[in-house]
Design a protein around this motif. Structure first.
Motif: not given
Ligand SMILES: Cc1cc2nc3c(=O)[nH]c(=O)nc-3n(C[C@H](O)[C@H](O)[C@H](O)COP(=O)(O)OP(=O)(O)OC[C@H]3O[C@@H](n4cnc5c(N)ncnc54)[C@H](O)[C@@H]3O)c2cc1C
Length: 350
Positions: A54-75
């Motif tokens: 059993p596992h989960t999958r993630t396609d990106a590493f994201r950084w969130h602030t109160a107003t914005r989300t940045w994709t730091l790495v897109d896999y």
């Protein structure tokens, strides 16, 4: 464990000594990178692993602030077959791998704690001493591989000097049971808080929450109390309100004292270190396990041929071990230097 599997599969006689009696463990490097999944695929093992464990999958590493989300790495562009990181708990991955290593004839000796290196008359490492339930045992080995993690006893007794490169952060981990109506995220997310950041990893039935704190500041964090951590988390993620009330004290959290460590050499005649024993890395980037697995794959390729000779030629084994360090060390140290910079920048915000 991967090296044990690969060597046994290649026909070598291999024994793994594991001090623990089981593989139950939490909050370790659980993030298998696309490149590692591709490598397991070349062995014909990736699909079975992902189907069995059993596992989960993630396609990106994201950084969130109160107003914005940045994709730091897109896999998604990292691999055609595996465009994701698999969050796959070591507690499940290691027994899965151990079963396959045993099926190829490897001895996986649980509850066997390495205690000392043995040497032949020339000073070459020729085996190890270990204890099982306080009883002393010894085993001869053509090559000893120290893969015993960040506090490596093998490294300590080998006399190879370790240097701390300077981690700036520690992390406090907590597992929070997931509810069906919880929001969904990428799976590897970092949220800005007034004095640092909060990591949120999707571990399937649980969320893994991680508060970053300045390295060595646990006493201060304790003095401020657990409410400050709870408030920071709820400030970043309002849906956590009421979900962390069980946290009675900072000591209910699990501290990961981050370290970024390099050692003078990875080898001595008859001995090689790999993974965290050779290079402790920060969880920044989630690559501790991936670096260790890549070390194992590289070393196995170099060793399988020499180990087929009976008896193996010690010089060939040492050349293989030196080859691992030459091939892998520059990349590992590049990553460590980048982690030092990233952690320093993050610590300035705390
Ligand atoms: C407590 C802890 C928390 C961590 N948390 C994170 C995290 O949150 N995020 C992240 O990315 N990475 C984390 N890591 C690092 C990550 O788990 C490793 O980078 C990764 O597991 C690869 O390590 P390895 O195989 O080299 O060593 P490990 O996974 O540490 O494996 C070493 C093995 O050697 C065994 N051992 C130790 N001493 C002896 C002995 N004397 N004799 C026999 N066996 C022995 C141990 O029981 C263990 O099974 C953590 C590591 C530790 C130890």
């Amino acid at each position: 464990m991967l090296l044990t599997y690969l060597l046994a599969r290649g026909g070598a006689e291999v024994t793994l000594l594991e001090s623990r009696h089981d593989f139950a463990r939490r909050f370790r490097g659980d993030t298998l990178a696309p490149g590692v999944l591709e490598y397991l695929d070349t062995l014909g093992r990736a699909d079975a692993l992902l189907a069995d464990v059993p596992h989960t999958r993630t396609d990106a590493f994201r950084w969130h602030t109160a107003t914005r989300t940045w994709t730091l790495v897109d896999y998604r562009g990292a691999s055609a077959r595996f465009p994701f990181y698999a969050l796959l708990p070591q507690a499940e991955f290691l027994p899965w791998l151990a079963d396959r290593a045993r099926a190829h004839g490897a001895t996986v000796h649980m509850g066997a704690r390495f205690s000392a290196l043995r040497h032949d008359d020339s000073g070459r490492v020729s085996g190890v001493a270990y204890t099982v339930d306080a009883a002393q045992h010894e085993i001869d080995a053509a090559l000893v591989v120290g893969a015993d993690g960040r506090n490596s006893k093998v490294r300590q007794v080998s006399g190879l000097a370790a240097t701390e490169l300077g981690a700036s952060l520690d992390i406090l981990w907590h597992a929070l049971p997931r509810r069906d109506d919880d929001p969904s995220y990428s799976g590897l997310d970092l949220f800005g808080t007034p004095h640092g950041s909060l990591a949120l990893l999707d571990q399937g039935t649980d969320w893994q929450l991680g508060w970053t704190i300045r390295a060595g500041s646990l006493a201060e964090v304790r003095a401020r109390g657990v409410d400050a951590l709870r408030d920071a988390a709820v400030g970043a993620l309002a849906w956590l309100d009421g979900r962390l009330d069980d946290l009675g004290d900072v000591s209910d959290l699990t501290l990961l004292p981050v370290r970024i460590t390099t050692i003078e050499r990875w080898t001595r005649p008859g001995l090689v270190l790999l993974g965290d024993a050779a290079h402790v890395v920060s969880p920044v980037g989630g690559n501790g396990i991936n670096l260790a697995l890549a070390d194992a794959a590289d070393l196995a390729n170099r060793l399988v041929g020499p180990l087929r000779r009976t008896p193996p030629d010690p010089r060939q084994l040492d050349v293989a071990a030196a080859g691992l360090e030459s091939a892998r060390r520059p990349g590992v140290e590049r990553e460590q230097r980048a982690q030092v910079r990233t952690e320093r920048a993050a610590a300035e915000r705390i």
